[in-house]
Design a protein around this motif. Structure first.
Motif, mmCIF file in Angstrom:
data_model
loop_
_atom_site.group_PDB
_atom_site.id
_atom_site.type_symbol
_atom_site.label_atom_id
_atom_site.label_comp_id
_atom_site.label_asym_id
_atom_site.label_seq_id
_atom_site.Cartn_x
_atom_site.Cartn_y
_atom_site.Cartn_z
ATOM 1 N N ILE A 401 0.835 -1.206 0.000
ATOM 2 C CA ILE A 401 0.000 0.000 0.000
ATOM 3 C C ILE A 401 0.864 1.248 0.000
ATOM 4 O O ILE A 401 0.582 2.227 -0.705
ATOM 5 N N LYS A 402 1.943 1.211 0.770
ATOM 6 C CA LYS A 402 2.852 2.358 0.819
ATOM 7 C C LYS A 402 3.500 2.603 -0.536
ATOM 8 O O LYS A 402 3.686 3.759 -0.948
ATOM 9 N N ALA A 403 3.837 1.522 -1.228
ATOM 10 C CA ALA A 403 4.437 1.662 -2.556
ATOM 11 C C ALA A 403 3.444 2.259 -3.554
ATOM 12 O O ALA A 403 3.813 3.078 -4.403
ATOM 13 N N ILE A 404 2.185 1.856 -3.439
ATOM 14 C CA ILE A 404 1.160 2.388 -4.342
ATOM 15 C C ILE A 404 0.998 3.893 -4.148
ATOM 16 O O ILE A 404 0.846 4.653 -5.112
ATOM 17 N N PHE A 405 1.054 4.324 -2.896
ATOM 18 C CA PHE A 405 0.870 5.742 -2.582
ATOM 19 C C PHE A 405 2.198 6.506 -2.509
ATOM 20 O O PHE A 405 2.220 7.645 -2.035
ATOM 21 N N PHE A 406 3.265 5.893 -2.971
ATOM 22 C CA PHE A 406 4.574 6.539 -2.874
ATOM 23 C C PHE A 406 4.609 7.916 -3.547
ATOM 24 O O PHE A 406 5.111 8.879 -2.958
ATOM 25 N N PRO A 407 4.101 8.060 -4.774
ATOM 26 C CA PRO A 407 4.143 9.398 -5.404
ATOM 27 C C PRO A 407 3.383 10.456 -4.604
ATOM 28 O O PRO A 407 3.856 11.594 -4.455
ATOM 29 N N LEU A 408 2.198 10.093 -4.075
ATOM 30 C CA LEU A 408 1.435 11.054 -3.297
ATOM 31 C C LEU A 408 2.162 11.409 -2.002
ATOM 32 O O LEU A 408 2.220 12.577 -1.605
ATOM 33 N N SER A 409 2.714 10.386 -1.344
ATOM 34 C CA SER A 409 3.454 10.643 -0.111
ATOM 35 C C SER A 409 4.667 11.509 -0.378
ATOM 36 O O SER A 409 4.987 12.415 0.407
ATOM 37 N N ALA A 410 5.354 11.243 -1.480
ATOM 38 C CA ALA A 410 6.542 12.024 -1.821
ATOM 39 C C ALA A 410 6.195 13.492 -2.015
ATOM 40 O O ALA A 410 6.928 14.388 -1.561
ATOM 41 N N ALA A 411 5.069 13.756 -2.684
ATOM 42 C CA ALA A 411 4.640 15.148 -2.876
ATOM 43 C C ALA A 411 4.365 15.813 -1.534
ATOM 44 O O ALA A 411 4.724 16.981 -1.317
ATOM 45 N N SER A 412 3.732 15.073 -0.637
ATOM 46 C CA SER A 412 3.438 15.618 0.686
ATOM 47 C C SER A 412 4.718 15.918 1.456
ATOM 48 O O SER A 412 4.863 16.995 2.054
ATOM 49 N N TYR A 413 5.659 14.981 1.427
ATOM 50 C CA TYR A 413 6.886 15.157 2.197
ATOM 51 C C TYR A 413 7.784 16.240 1.590
ATOM 52 O O TYR A 413 8.497 16.941 2.319
ATOM 53 N N ARG A 414 7.757 16.393 0.264
ATOM 54 C CA ARG A 414 8.527 17.485 -0.355
ATOM 55 C C ARG A 414 7.982 18.835 0.085
ATOM 56 O O ARG A 414 8.750 19.768 0.346
ATOM 57 N N SER A 415 6.646 18.919 0.154
ATOM 58 C CA SER A 415 6.043 20.165 0.615
ATOM 59 C C SER A 415 6.450 20.453 2.061
ATOM 60 O O SER A 415 6.802 21.592 2.405
ATOM 61 N N MET A 416 6.441 19.420 2.903
ATOM 62 C CA MET A 416 6.846 19.607 4.298
ATOM 63 C C MET A 416 8.326 19.981 4.396
ATOM 64 O O MET A 416 8.725 20.802 5.234
ATOM 65 N N ALA A 417 9.140 19.364 3.553
ATOM 66 C CA ALA A 417 10.581 19.646 3.588
ATOM 67 C C ALA A 417 10.863 21.092 3.197
ATOM 68 O O ALA A 417 11.729 21.753 3.788
ATOM 69 N N ARG A 418 10.134 21.571 2.176
ATOM 70 C CA ARG A 418 10.335 22.966 1.773
ATOM 71 C C ARG A 418 9.873 23.915 2.880
ATOM 72 O O ARG A 418 10.507 24.950 3.123
ATOM 73 N N MET A 419 8.768 23.554 3.527
ATOM 74 C CA MET A 419 8.305 24.366 4.644
ATOM 75 C C MET A 419 9.346 24.376 5.770
ATOM 76 O O MET A 419 9.579 25.406 6.415
ATOM 77 N N ARG A 420 9.970 23.230 5.972
ATOM 78 C CA ARG A 420 10.997 23.139 7.009
ATOM 79 C C ARG A 420 12.201 24.006 6.657
ATOM 80 O O ARG A 420 12.830 24.629 7.525
ATOM 81 N N ALA A 421 12.516 24.064 5.346
ATOM 82 C CA ALA A 421 13.676 24.844 4.903
ATOM 83 C C ALA A 421 13.448 26.341 5.097
ATOM 84 O O ALA A 421 14.393 27.092 5.383
ATOM 85 N N VAL A 422 12.195 26.787 4.937
ATOM 86 C CA VAL A 422 11.920 28.221 5.067
ATOM 87 C C VAL A 422 11.433 28.575 6.470
ATOM 88 O O VAL A 422 11.030 29.711 6.706
#
Length: 577
Positions: A401-422
């Motif tokens: 299930i995690k592999a199926i949702f990997f692209p969606l999770s990645a988008a979420s975590y990239r958004s969080m990472a950018r928020m963390r950077a700023v």
């Protein structure tokens, strides 16, 4: 940032609350009101069979041996007729030939007492729950003024022998020149070719499709000089006592009540509250009636080619009845006739229920997200057929299930990472504008635009995955395959809570690690709430089924690895920019 954090907190709270609220709504098991006497006439009999009948109560018919001359047998002492197969332990009351007790040998009542079967039907002190059947109508023996017939049997105890595929138990009764045979046909439950290990794992492939089916037939031999007319009926009779198989892991109750199936509506719940309000009477071809509880179901399935009247009602003692009456049966003098129905009493095994009657598999109720839950269960079952352990199967399912949702999770975590950077720049803006929220919001929007950050970018992927989480919750809670299934070490029952609360504590720790990888909210109140979330969820999960907690741990660990990798890449890109 404020909008995103608030949105996530609200979403998490809604999911947590919905898990309890929706189950209470769909599977309410409230206390039943004090039963009141009803005067409504009904075609389903309502007498409660007992084990105290004697042959002396039955008038002697011409050509029948007087009761005083009958050797000591079942009909003279009123003791139940005991039948035992490799999966069922049954007591049949000779008065009426009803099944008054039924134990499931392969499903112990308690895991630490494997020799004690879980009791499904019972006529003892704990509850009244019976499978009744008989012949009513103009000449039916169950419509007599003197009470229900007392059957005789050549044996008191019947046992399915090794190598025997089925066991036939005949009960006989004669009156007014009519000879009756009430025949129970039991089947071997476990396939002989399966190993002891496979049987212990309760592999669906090792269970015969008719393992928990009892064929109940009436053979009517009219040796009189008049036509015989009667109607076959079958019903489930239960009091308002609680569900002995209900889980208390999450403080919720699964559905306890009746259900019916028709060609037009394959599955419809008829709760005890519905029966309190009004009786159900519906004429259909085929169909079925059932009584549901957690993990197990009992059902009467009549002949699919005949027309029956499905009925529910409440008797004067406050007991609930769900059953059917068949078409008129006429037997001419010197001829014979036969009628029958199938009684299912056992676990909610979807494949077997579906083959027995259309819609009966829907008694495994996954709620309004069934269309997601069914594929999840199908996949989980296939994984288990390879691994043979439900705990490891849950882990593999989580990875898939995690592999199926990997692209969606990645988008979420990239958004969080950018928020963390700023995050430092957001803190600087807060210090710059102070309590001027309007200018603060304008500056934040400008920063998000410049850095190409969508403040809600991490929320949508999480919301998309929430239905999957809820569907899996229902799969793990409703599937009888999880009942008393071990994983390893101290986890001996994936459907029960962790006895030492180790898994919930590990789950809370993984949430804490996830929180450390996320940006700290600029709002102090939000920051405090986020710090409390791991503690709240740990406490909340203490009573959750171990299988569900295991899923959350694996999912959190995979999320930590994915988020750590994305954070590292974005941080590296920021340093080289």
């Amino acid at each position: 940032m404020d909008i995103k954090r608030t949105f996530l907190i609200v979403a998490l709270a809604i999911v947590s609350y919905t898990m309890v609220l929706q189950w209470n709504k769909d599977y309410d098991q409230s206390d039943m009101p004090v039963p009141a006497t009803q005067s409504t006439a009904a075609t389903l009999p309502s007498d409660t069979p007992t084990l105290s009948g004697s042959a002396a109560d039955v008038p002697t018919a011409p050509g029948e041996t007087p009761a005083s001359e009958v050797p000591k047998s079942i009909s003279s002492n009123g003791q139940p007729i005991h039948v035992r197969t490799d999966v069922l332990d049954v007591n049949i009351d000779p008065r009426g030939g009803d099944i008054v007790q039924l134990g499931l040998i392969q499903y112990p009542r308690r895991q630490d007492r494997p020799e004690t079967p879980f009791t499904l039907f019972d006529n003892g002190n704990e509850r009244l729950y019976l499978a009744q059947s008989g012949l009513t109508g103009a000449n039916g023996p169950d419509a007599r003024q003197t009470g229900r017939p007392v059957y005789q049997s050549v044996q008191q105890n019947y046992t399915l022998s090794d190598g025997q595929d089925r066991l036939v138990v005949d009960l006989t009764f004669s009156e007014n020149g009519i000879n009756y045979i009430k025949r129970f046909t039991f089947h071997r439950g476990l396939k002989l070719e399966c190993s002891d290990i496979e049987k212990a794992q309760k592999k669906i492939s090792c269970i015969n499709p008719d393992a928990y089916q009892v064929q109940v037939s009436y053979l009517i031999d009219n040796q009189s000089d008049q036509n015989w007319n009667g109607i076959f009926y079958a019903q489930l009779k239960r009091d308002a006592s609680g569900d002995p198989s209900a889980t208390t892991a999450t403080g919720v109750s699964t559905y306890l009540g009746a259900a019916v199936g028709t060609p037009e509506e394959p599955y419809r719940k008829v709760s005890m509250k519905d029966i309190d309000k009004q009786n159900l009477q519906e004429t259909v071809q085929g169909g079925w009636v059932a009584w549901l509880q957690h993990y197990f179901v009992t059902a009467w399935v009549p002949n699919n080619n005949e027309t029956h009247q499905l009925q529910t009602r409440k008797d004067s003692q406050g007991n609930y009845l769900v059953g059917f009456t068949g078409p008129q049966i006429s037997v001419a003098p010197g001829t014979k006739a036969e009628t029958s129905a199938t009684l299912y009493a056992g676990p909610k095994l979807q494949e077997h229920l579906k083959d027995l009657s259309p819609g009966l598999e829907l008694t495994v109720d996954y709620g309004f997200l069934w269309f997601i839950a069914q594929p999840i269960f199908w996949l989980l079952q296939h994984i288990h057929s390879i691994l043979g352990n439900w705990g490891w199967s849950i882990i593999v399912l989580t990875i898939i299930i995690k592999a199926i949702f990997f692209p969606l999770s990645a988008a979420s975590y990239r958004s969080m990472a950018r928020m963390r950077a700023v995050s430092p720049r957001l803190q600087a803006l807060k210090e710059q504008y102070g309590d001027d929220r309007q200018k603060m919001s304008q500056a934040m929007m400008e920063l998000y635009r410049k850095e190409k950050i969508n403040p809600l970018g991490g929320c949508l992927p999480i919301l998309v995955q929430m239905p999957v989480f809820l569907a899996l919750y229902w799969v793990l809670l409703e599937s009888v395959e999880m009942r008393q299934s071990p994983w390893m070490f101290w986890i001996t029952d994936l459907a029960a809570k962790d006895p030492f609360f180790i898994l919930p504590i590990i789950m809370g720790a993984t949430m804490l690690v996830q929180q450390m990888l996320n940006p700290t909210p600029p709002d102090p109140m939000q920051a405090k709430m986020m710090k409390l979330m791991p503690i709240i969820f740990t406490f909340f999960f203490l009573w959750f089924p171990a299988g569900l907690v295991l899923y959350w741990i694996v999912n959190n660990c995979l999320s930590i690895a994915q988020q750590w990798y994305i954070n590292r890449r974005i941080d590296a890109a920021a340093k080289t920019a």
